[in-house]
Design a protein around this motif. Structure first.
Motif, PDB file in Angstrom:
ATOM      1  N   ASP A  78       0.845  -1.193   0.000  1.00  0.00           N
ATOM      2  CA  ASP A  78       0.000   0.000   0.000  1.00  0.00           C
ATOM      3  C   ASP A  78       0.884   1.248   0.000  1.00  0.00           C
ATOM      4  O   ASP A  78       1.876   1.321   0.731  1.00  0.00           O
ATOM      5  CB  ASP A  78      -0.908   0.023   1.225  1.00  0.00           C
ATOM      6  CG  ASP A  78      -2.017  -1.016   1.149  1.00  0.00           C
ATOM      7  OD1 ASP A  78      -2.279  -1.516   0.041  1.00  0.00           O
ATOM      8  OD2 ASP A  78      -2.612  -1.316   2.206  1.00  0.00           O
ATOM      9  N   GLU A  87      -3.994   9.960  -7.775  1.00  0.00           N
ATOM     10  CA  GLU A  87      -4.814   9.016  -8.525  1.00  0.00           C
ATOM     11  C   GLU A  87      -3.970   7.873  -9.090  1.00  0.00           C
ATOM     12  O   GLU A  87      -4.325   6.695  -8.969  1.00  0.00           O
ATOM     13  CB  GLU A  87      -5.538   9.735  -9.658  1.00  0.00           C
ATOM     14  CG  GLU A  87      -6.390   8.808 -10.520  1.00  0.00           C
ATOM     15  CD  GLU A  87      -7.018   9.544 -11.704  1.00  0.00           C
ATOM     16  OE1 GLU A  87      -7.749   8.891 -12.480  1.00  0.00           O
ATOM     17  OE2 GLU A  87      -6.739  10.750 -11.870  1.00  0.00           O
ATOM     18  N   ASP A  88      -2.843   8.211  -9.705  1.00  0.00           N
ATOM     19  CA  ASP A  88      -2.006   7.191 -10.344  1.00  0.00           C
ATOM     20  C   ASP A  88      -1.412   6.232  -9.325  1.00  0.00           C
ATOM     21  O   ASP A  88      -1.370   5.011  -9.542  1.00  0.00           O
ATOM     22  CB  ASP A  88      -0.891   7.870 -11.142  1.00  0.00           C
ATOM     23  CG  ASP A  88      -0.059   6.871 -11.926  1.00  0.00           C
ATOM     24  OD1 ASP A  88      -0.582   6.283 -12.886  1.00  0.00           O
ATOM     25  OD2 ASP A  88       1.115   6.659 -11.559  1.00  0.00           O
ATOM     26  N   SER A  89      -0.948   6.765  -8.186  1.00  0.00           N
ATOM     27  CA  SER A  89      -0.302   5.914  -7.176  1.00  0.00           C
ATOM     28  C   SER A  89      -1.301   5.185  -6.307  1.00  0.00           C
ATOM     29  O   SER A  89      -0.956   4.209  -5.642  1.00  0.00           O
ATOM     30  CB  SER A  89       0.625   6.758  -6.293  1.00  0.00           C
ATOM     31  OG  SER A  89      -0.110   7.756  -5.610  1.00  0.00           O
ATOM     32  N   GLY A  90      -2.551   5.646  -6.283  1.00  0.00           N
ATOM     33  CA  GLY A  90      -3.566   5.001  -5.460  1.00  0.00           C
ATOM     34  C   GLY A  90      -3.357   5.232  -3.977  1.00  0.00           C
ATOM     35  O   GLY A  90      -3.521   4.314  -3.164  1.00  0.00           O
ATOM     36  N   ARG A 110       2.614   1.141 -13.112  1.00  0.00           N
ATOM     37  CA  ARG A 110       1.402   1.000 -13.936  1.00  0.00           C
ATOM     38  C   ARG A 110       1.577   1.601 -15.331  1.00  0.00           C
ATOM     39  O   ARG A 110       0.647   2.189 -15.900  1.00  0.00           O
ATOM     40  CB  ARG A 110       0.197   1.629 -13.242  1.00  0.00           C
ATOM     41  CG  ARG A 110      -0.224   0.895 -11.970  1.00  0.00           C
ATOM     42  CD  ARG A 110      -1.368   1.603 -11.284  1.00  0.00           C
ATOM     43  NE  ARG A 110      -1.832   0.820 -10.125  1.00  0.00           N
ATOM     44  CZ  ARG A 110      -2.719   1.266  -9.231  1.00  0.00           C
ATOM     45  NH1 ARG A 110      -3.225   2.474  -9.343  1.00  0.00           N
ATOM     46  NH2 ARG A 110      -3.094   0.508  -8.215  1.00  0.00           N
TER      47      ARG A 110
END
Length: 378
Positions: free
Chosen positions: A55, A98-101, A369
């Motif tokens: 995470d 957003e990209d890394s979550g 990603r």
């Protein structure tokens, strides 16, 4: 296989030596205490915050000891840290979140206006490094107190991600460079050996910690060697020169713009800098007039080269070569291979220009990603 716990290993070897001096407050932190703080933060991530290995954890902060604690603490928790540039606007930060979550964001209270611009992100929890800005934010100090008796998380593996370092995005959306533990360890080991760093070395750190240069170029190598980092909250030329003299700095890293600003500061000729072994510049070519100005004052000024994707430090330069061959970046670090290739990937001949390709255990795992960009780069 090394796993990259640079701070933990050095704390085991020399717990009572000074790891960090924070110029802003005068605070001095030993290796034992810095490692203990990082381990506590790791327990917070895996305990009260309920994160699992892998995470991601965001950090929006100016230079301060808590930044370093979070950097190593998140790694100990096997939760990759995502440092966020303090000069970015909420609009620029949102794509990174957003990209890394990200599910958790640690923040510095002095960046309140930026933090407030991120409140709309669904599911994002906010942890305050100091006083919370909002009633729903969690104070880090309270979380640390709650895990005082908890066990440390399991030890990371070499290819677990240590951090995601986002590129500037000058040619498109920022890309998250995947930095595994083995990359951090190898970069530190290579630098210590090739740059001949030791436990008596003292180095000021005044560049932003959210950048790969701040985290990897000198922080991890100096800590691995058992030396002392003199941390500045911000860059102030006069303060930097006085801190160098007061703390007896031995090795100093900067970029050409900073070296020019330091050169223009009158303090350069007013303080005792006899402790300095050498300076080193990276990030861009050093202007010849700036280089010669330092050499004329009797300083050794080396130059280097690296990238976020390859562990920042890739070359080393002797004192003799810094004079003999100005403009050079020196020789490859150990366990590193290099080629110069043309647009077709064919190696070019001697004396010809080409794209520099590097290989070694200090190379990143690719882009987060983004299989297409990873395939193109690796």
């Amino acid at each position: 296989m090394i796993h990259g716990d640079v701070l933990g290993e050095r704390a085991r070897l020399s717990p009572h030596r000074t790891a960090l001096v924070f110029v802003e407050t005068g605070e001095s932190i030993s290796y034992r205490d810095l490692d203990a703080r990082a381990r506590a933060l790791a327990r917070v991530l895996r305990g009260p915050l309920g994160l699992s290995p892998g995470d991601r954890v965001g950090l929006l902060s100016h230079n301060r000891p808590e930044f370093i604690e979070a950097y190593f603490g998140a790694a100990k928790a096997r939760c990759p840290l995502v440092p966020i540039g303090t000069r970015l606007t909420p609009t620029e930060i949102l794509p990174i979140i957003e990209d890394s979550g990200l599910g958790v964001l640690f923040y510095d209270g002095t960046l309140g206006s930026v933090v407030e611009g991120l409140r709309g992100v669904s599911g994002l929890r906010f942890v305050a490094l100091d006083a919370p800005l909002h009633d729903t934010d969690l104070p880090l100090a309270d979380l640390v107190a709650a895990v005082a008796n908890d066990a440390d998380p399991e030890r990371p593996e070499p290819d677990d991600l240590f951090a995601l370092l986002y590129t500037s995005g000058t040619t498109g959306r920022p890309k998250g460079v995947m930095v595994p533990h083995r990359m951090v360890g190898w970069n530190a080991y290579n630098t210590v050996v090739a740059w001949q760093l030791g436990e008596d070395d003292v180095s000021p750190l005044f560049t932003p910690l959210y950048h790969a240069g701040g985290l990897a170029a000198f922080l991890t190598p100096i800590l691995l060697a058992g030396g002392t980092i003199v941390l500045h909250a911000k860059f102030d030329a006069a303060e930097v020169w006085h801190a160098m003299a007061r703390e007896k700095a031995t090795v100093v890293l900067g970029v050409p713009t900073i070296w020019k600003l330091l050169l223009e500061c009158p303090e350069i000729d007013r303080v005792d800098l006899s402790s300095v072994r050498w300076f080193i510049s990276g990030g861009a070519p050093m202007p010849a007039n700036v280089l010669s100005a330092y050499q004329e004052r009797g300083f050794v000024m080396k130059q280097g080269y690296g990238m976020t994707e390859v562990g920042v430090n890739c070359f080393t330069m002797s004192e003799q070569d810094s004079v003999r061959k100005p403009g050079s970046i020196g020789r490859l670090l150990p366990f590193t291979e290099a080629r110069l290739v043309d647009d077709e990937g064919v190696e070019v001949g001697e004396g010809l220009a080409g794209e520099l390709c590097l290989r070694g255990p200090h190379v990143c795992a690719g882009y987060w990603r983004n299989a297409e960009a990873t395939a193109a780069a690796l």
